[in-house]
Write an enzyme that holds these catalytic residues in place. Structure first.
Site, PDB file in Angstrom:
ATOM      1  N   ASP A   1       1.145  -0.628   0.042  1.00 14.59           N
ATOM      2  CA  ASP A   1      -0.356   0.355   0.170  1.00 14.59           C
ATOM      3  C   ASP A   1       0.852   1.239  -0.068  1.00 14.59           C
ATOM      4  O   ASP A   1       2.194   1.524   1.240  1.00 14.59           O
ATOM      5  CB  ASP A   1      -0.758   0.044   1.651  1.00 14.59           C
ATOM      6  CG  ASP A   1      -2.119   0.896   1.081  1.00 14.59           C
ATOM      7  OD1 ASP A   1      -3.141   0.613   1.625  1.00 14.59           O
ATOM      8  OD2 ASP A   1      -1.564   2.430   1.285  1.00 14.59           O
TER       9      ASP A   1
ATOM     10  N   ASP B   1      -3.735   2.417  -5.418  1.00 17.09           N
ATOM     11  CA  ASP B   1      -2.157   2.831  -4.524  1.00 17.09           C
ATOM     12  C   ASP B   1      -2.128   1.269  -4.122  1.00 17.09           C
ATOM     13  O   ASP B   1      -1.670   1.580  -2.954  1.00 17.09           O
ATOM     14  CB  ASP B   1      -2.358   3.329  -3.592  1.00 17.09           C
ATOM     15  CG  ASP B   1      -3.122   3.180  -2.286  1.00 17.09           C
ATOM     16  OD1 ASP B   1      -3.947   2.977  -1.890  1.00 17.09           O
ATOM     17  OD2 ASP B   1      -2.039   3.718  -0.832  1.00 17.09           O
ATOM     18  N   GLU B   2      -2.604   0.198  -4.103  1.00 17.19           N
ATOM     19  CA  GLU B   2      -2.545  -0.976  -3.338  1.00 17.19           C
ATOM     20  C   GLU B   2      -2.596  -2.320  -4.098  1.00 17.19           C
ATOM     21  O   GLU B   2      -3.588  -2.360  -5.204  1.00 17.19           O
ATOM     22  CB  GLU B   2      -3.111  -1.051  -2.255  1.00 17.19           C
ATOM     23  CG  GLU B   2      -4.467  -1.080  -1.964  1.00 17.19           C
ATOM     24  CD  GLU B   2      -5.094  -1.162  -0.756  1.00 17.19           C
ATOM     25  OE1 GLU B   2      -5.267  -2.007  -0.081  1.00 17.19           O
ATOM     26  OE2 GLU B   2      -6.879  -0.468  -0.445  1.00 17.19           O
TER      27      GLU B   2
ATOM     28  N   CYS C   1     -28.998 -16.277  -7.074  1.00 17.95           N
ATOM     29  CA  CYS C   1     -29.559 -15.958  -7.498  1.00 17.95           C
ATOM     30  C   CYS C   1     -31.286 -16.132  -7.879  1.00 17.95           C
ATOM     31  O   CYS C   1     -31.640 -16.523  -7.865  1.00 17.95           O
ATOM     32  CB  CYS C   1     -29.520 -14.466  -8.828  1.00 17.95           C
ATOM     33  SG  CYS C   1     -30.515 -13.417  -9.135  1.00 17.95           S
TER      34      CYS C   1
ATOM     35  N   CYS D   1     -32.470 -15.067 -11.685  1.00 20.10           N
ATOM     36  CA  CYS D   1     -31.825 -16.051 -12.834  1.00 20.10           C
ATOM     37  C   CYS D   1     -30.975 -16.985 -11.935  1.00 20.10           C
ATOM     38  O   CYS D   1     -31.004 -17.871 -12.780  1.00 20.10           O
ATOM     39  CB  CYS D   1     -31.498 -15.427 -13.931  1.00 20.10           C
ATOM     40  SG  CYS D   1     -29.752 -14.758 -12.599  1.00 20.10           S
TER      41      CYS D   1
ATOM     42  N   HIS E   1     -25.127  -7.547 -10.428  1.00 23.39           N
ATOM     43  CA  HIS E   1     -25.337  -8.442 -11.259  1.00 23.39           C
ATOM     44  C   HIS E   1     -26.775  -7.540 -10.610  1.00 23.39           C
ATOM     45  O   HIS E   1     -28.170  -7.729 -11.349  1.00 23.39           O
ATOM     46  CB  HIS E   1     -26.270 -10.271 -10.033  1.00 23.39           C
ATOM     47  CG  HIS E   1     -26.270 -10.391 -11.017  1.00 23.39           C
ATOM     48  ND1 HIS E   1     -25.987 -11.863 -12.259  1.00 23.39           N
ATOM     49  CD2 HIS E   1     -27.833 -11.455 -10.412  1.00 23.39           C
ATOM     50  CE1 HIS E   1     -27.328 -12.429 -12.319  1.00 23.39           C
ATOM     51  NE2 HIS E   1     -28.511 -12.513 -10.857  1.00 23.39           N
TER      52      HIS E   1
ATOM     53  N   HIS F   1     -30.602  -6.826 -12.792  1.00 25.39           N
ATOM     54  CA  HIS F   1     -32.063  -6.804 -13.041  1.00 25.39           C
ATOM     55  C   HIS F   1     -32.425  -5.848 -13.021  1.00 25.39           C
ATOM     56  O   HIS F   1     -34.081  -6.338 -13.299  1.00 25.39           O
ATOM     57  CB  HIS F   1     -32.085  -8.302 -11.957  1.00 25.39           C
ATOM     58  CG  HIS F   1     -32.040  -9.304 -12.089  1.00 25.39           C
ATOM     59  ND1 HIS F   1     -32.121  -9.676 -12.879  1.00 25.39           N
ATOM     60  CD2 HIS F   1     -31.080 -10.711 -11.156  1.00 25.39           C
ATOM     61  CE1 HIS F   1     -32.006 -11.543 -12.903  1.00 25.39           C
ATOM     62  NE2 HIS F   1     -31.022 -11.211 -11.944  1.00 25.39           N
TER      63      HIS F   1
HETATM   64  N1  DCP Z   1      -8.540   8.281  -0.942  1.00 29.48           N
HETATM   65  C1  DCP Z   1      -9.422   9.216  -1.039  1.00 29.48           C
HETATM   66  N2  DCP Z   1     -10.631   9.170  -0.557  1.00 29.48           N
HETATM   67  C2  DCP Z   1     -10.964   8.627   0.746  1.00 29.48           C
HETATM   68  C3  DCP Z   1      -9.442   7.652   0.705  1.00 29.48           C
HETATM   69  C4  DCP Z   1      -8.502   7.718   0.057  1.00 29.48           C
HETATM   70  O1  DCP Z   1      -9.942   9.351  -2.044  1.00 29.48           O
HETATM   71  N3  DCP Z   1     -11.556   9.042   1.485  1.00 29.48           N
HETATM   72  C5  DCP Z   1      -7.266   8.174  -1.740  1.00 29.48           C
HETATM   73  C6  DCP Z   1      -6.258   9.122  -1.717  1.00 29.48           C
HETATM   74  C7  DCP Z   1      -5.696   8.332  -1.462  1.00 29.48           C
HETATM   75  C8  DCP Z   1      -5.734   7.329  -2.346  1.00 29.48           C
HETATM   76  O2  DCP Z   1      -7.306   6.987  -2.292  1.00 29.48           O
HETATM   77  O3  DCP Z   1      -3.880   8.456  -1.227  1.00 29.48           O
HETATM   78  C9  DCP Z   1      -5.367   5.955  -1.283  1.00 29.48           C
HETATM   79  O4  DCP Z   1      -5.774   5.478   0.328  1.00 29.48           O
HETATM   80  P1  DCP Z   1      -5.103   4.858   1.108  1.00 29.48           P
HETATM   81  O5  DCP Z   1      -6.118   4.823   2.188  1.00 29.48           O
HETATM   82  O6  DCP Z   1      -3.647   3.866   1.616  1.00 29.48           O
HETATM   83  O7  DCP Z   1      -4.645   6.201   1.921  1.00 29.48           O
HETATM   84  P2  DCP Z   1      -3.214   7.163   1.378  1.00 29.48           P
HETATM   85  O8  DCP Z   1      -2.372   6.639   0.762  1.00 29.48           O
HETATM   86  O9  DCP Z   1      -3.124   8.686   1.253  1.00 29.48           O
HETATM   87  O10 DCP Z   1      -2.489   6.776   3.376  1.00 29.48           O
HETATM   88  P3  DCP Z   1      -1.771   5.802   3.889  1.00 29.48           P
HETATM   89  O11 DCP Z   1      -0.451   6.073   3.994  1.00 29.48           O
HETATM   90  O12 DCP Z   1      -2.429   5.505   5.252  1.00 29.48           O
HETATM   91  O13 DCP Z   1      -1.790   4.128   2.763  1.00 29.48           O
HETATM   92 MG    MG Z   2      -2.267   3.905   0.853  1.00 28.89          MG
END
Ligand code: DCP
Ligand code: MG
Length: 655
Positions: A109, A200-201, A570, A573, A588, A592
């Protein structure tokens, strides 16, 4: 009867103490934050607002759930409990037998992702508290800002109060997508079938790479993180464990720029789990946490095992299995099959407005982005769903299924505008578009258009259906395996690549993810807890709530149409989708819904074409039937679509 901390303090002179929202939840980097100060500021600044009212409604709903559950618990006799304990022990043994310690999973992440990307382009931001977003809403905050309690999904004006020095940077999704693609190229070197859970993950199965290179997972994880840094200039954190649920928990432990490894060893897992607070588990959100704590005194994952008889007595089998599995530290280990994309979506959050020109602009942007995403993957889609969040936080969806599939932004915009037009005038704070029912035929024609008859909508009368506990499934199933990884806007909960998705704090089934829930409380755009706790019978029955009422207390007419029989089939279907396939289930259900509306429209069309005499006869019959019944409120219909409120009032008669 004992009172929870929250209930007892709500009437005190410090009312903010009972005010728990997503804003007051801690994220990584917020350990030393003065929680009471944050709570007070958030309380004072949001008091009287629509958000506040909505939080209060949700709070009342949660308290009612807790009371119901307490009453049920009180009804259990000692003999009942020993009976259910035997059932629980058997289930524990069965689940234990499924434990697989042969795989090594890594969850990676990025740290403060959007904020870190912005700091790359503007190094003067380094070391200063900054947030990405606007005065209305923050997408994320860097670790400096988090020390003040500033966090994702918090309105910027509250953040300013907490941290007057806070610098705001507007969001730039193109940049985030670009950097996300770079990270995915690195991930692919370690696991070509990695599972992207959001921009990001990702989850990577490291078993093979460790074997092939004869390298420890600790070393390879360090190397992967360094390679991500080399490729992007950004840091990330990682968690390694024998399954995805635990890997996700582990990646947060040494954030930012750290890693945590849990060995593939049962004793180590059980020790790890024994003191792990339940809220750390993806899929256990605010409501579940409070029910478990206030009704059953469950705080840690170990407590889940000790109280397992209650789950077997009072919860559906799938919920009981989920809690027991968590207590055993089990999670997804299988390498998921490559599945094709089911849907694509994006949405935009903004300050509440009635400005129709503004709505149109948003639809133009969303249509263009959706079209570009579809083009990137060579897809055409047939079902278009418009998602709206009103000024009062009610979430509605409007869907339509077309005869042939589309992809151009012009087509998407045309249909989206029709859907929106039927709702006007309206005050909105979010607009989203989702496309589903893809086919990969480049010409957009359907190879197998699904034709159904009205009979498909006749729901078998099955009182013995199981609860679909959407809060408890495994995020693995919401992630898509990419051989050619690209942006993954699928996961509405995790993949906020287009917008801030507000967390209503009700649950973290993010991705609406479950066992391995990602972005726990940060991503819960729908926020409806389908996990019914009102009673055994209701607990056995879960219906899809198309209206996605964020208060969590939807009225009965919203709950019609689709039931997951025996937990996975479901009722309309027969398609089989396990509870963990949340996104697919939503899609899904959309299908429907759209199909149903289409049919309604077609029958209305046929009706309009009937000779006037016959129409009059039919009308008289209907009036006769509905005398004395409250007339359903219909939204104006437009073109091929029938508004959903009309659909629900009709559905409740038909089904
Ligand atoms: N994001 C968003 N709205 C939210 C949560 C997150 O737009 N409510 C976006 C911004 C973040 C990205 O998604 O940068 C990734 O979410 P993360 O929860 O991984 O948060 P961060 O990467 O910012 O911080 P961390 O270091 O805790 O992972
Ligand atoms: Mg993050």
């Amino acid at each position: 009867m004992e009172k929870s901390e929250e209930t007892s303090s709500s009437s005190s002179s410090r009312p903010w103490e009972s005010y728990h929202t997503v804003y007051t939840n801690a994220k990584a980097g917020m350990d030393g934050v003065d929680k009471e100060k944050v709570q007070r500021v958030v309380y004072e600044m949001s008091k009287g607002s629509k958000y506040f009212e909505n939080e209060e409604r949700k709070e009342a709903y949660m308290k009612q759930k807790i009371e119901n559950m307490r009453a049920q618990r009180a009804n259990l006799k000692p003999a009942d409990l020993s009976h259910y304990q035997r059932i629980a022990d058997k289930r524990i043994a069965e689940l234990e037998a499924t434990r697989d310690l042969t795989r090594t999973w890594l969850h990676v992440d990025m740290d403060a992702f959007y904020a870190a990307v912005e700091t790359l382009s503007n190094p003067s931001l380094k070391g200063r508290p900054m947030a990405v977003g606007t005065m209305s809403m923050i997408s994320t905050a860097n670790y400096e800002a988090r020390k003040f309690g500033v966090r994702a999904a918090m309105p910027g004006f509250i953040a300013c109060k907490l941290c007057p020095e806070l610098i705001f940077v507007p969001t730039d999704f193109k940049k985030y997508t670009y950097y996300s693609d770079l990270t995915r190229k690195v991930f692919q070197e370690y696991d070509p079938n990695f599972m992207a859970a959001s921009l990001d993950e990702a989850y990577l199965d490291m078993t093979n790479v460790c074997k092939e290179r004869d390298i420890t997972v600790a070393e390879v994880t360090e190397e992967l993180r360094q390679n991500v840094y080399k490729a992007t200039g950004l840091t990330c954190s990682a968690g390694v464990a024998p399954n995805r649920l635990l890997a996700k928990v582990c990646s947060d432990i040494n954030k930012p720029n750290g890693q945590f490894l849990l060995p593939n060893d049962r004793a180590a897992i059980m020790t790890f789990i024994s003191s792990l607070p339940i809220r750390k588990i993806g899929g256990i959100g605010k409501v579940t946490e409070h029910i478990l704590k206030d009704v059953f005194e469950i705080k840690t994952c170990e407590d889940l095992l000790q109280k397992s008889s209650f789950f077997c007595a009072l919860f559906s089998p799938s919920s009981a299995d989920f809690f027991i599995s968590v207590g055993l530290g089990l999670g997804g280990t299988d390498a998921p099959q490559v599945r094709s994309r089911k849907s694509m979506s994006n949405e935009r959050t903004f300050s509440a407005t009635k400005d129709e020109t503004f709505f149109h602009q948003k639809l133009v942007e969303l249509s263009e982005m959706l079209s570009a995403d579809m083009e990137k993957e060579g897809l055409h889609g047939r079902t278009l769903t418009l998602k709206l969040k009103t000024a009062s936080f009610e979430v509605k969806t409007r869907a339509l299924t077309l005869q042939s599939s589309i992809r151009s932004s012009k087509d998407i915009l045309k249909h989206a505008s029709k859907l929106l037009k039927a709702e006007l005038p309206v005050s909105l704070r979010l607009i989203g578009l989702r496309m589903s029912h893809f086919n990969e035929d480049k010409d957009g024609t359907l190879s197998d258009p699904t034709q159904r008859t009205l009979l498909n909508y006749i729901k078998p009368g099955d009182d013995n259906t199981n609860l679909v506990d959407d809060e408890h499934s495994d995020v693995k199933d919401h992630c898509y395996t990419y051989t050619n990884p690209s942006r993954d806007p699928l996961s509405e909960l995790n993949d906020n690549n287009e917008q801030v998705v507000e967390d209503n704090g009700l649950e973290d089934h993010e991705c609406k993810d479950q066992l391995n829930a990602v972005k726990s409380s940060e991503f819960d755009p729908q926020g409806t807890e389908t996990h019914s706790l009102e009673g055994r019978n209701q607990d056995q029955l879960t219906m899809i709530d198309f209206s996605e009422n964020e208060t969590g207390s939807s009225s009965s007419h919203h709950k019609e149409a689709l039931i997951w029989l025996e937990d996975y089939k479901c009722s309309l279907c027969g398609v089989e989708l396990p509870p963990s396939f949340l996104e697919e289930r939503q899609e899904h259900a959309d299908f429907h819904l759209a199909e149903k509306m289409q049919m309604e429209e077609e029958s209305a069309h046929a009706y309009r074409n009937l000779p006037l005499k016959n129409r009059m006869r039919q009308k008289e019959a209907v009036v006769g039937q509905s005398k004395g019944r409250k007339r359903p409120k219909h939204s104006p219909s437009n073109g091929k679509h029938i508004p959903i409120d009309a659909f629900f009032s009709k559905a409740s008669h038909n089904l």
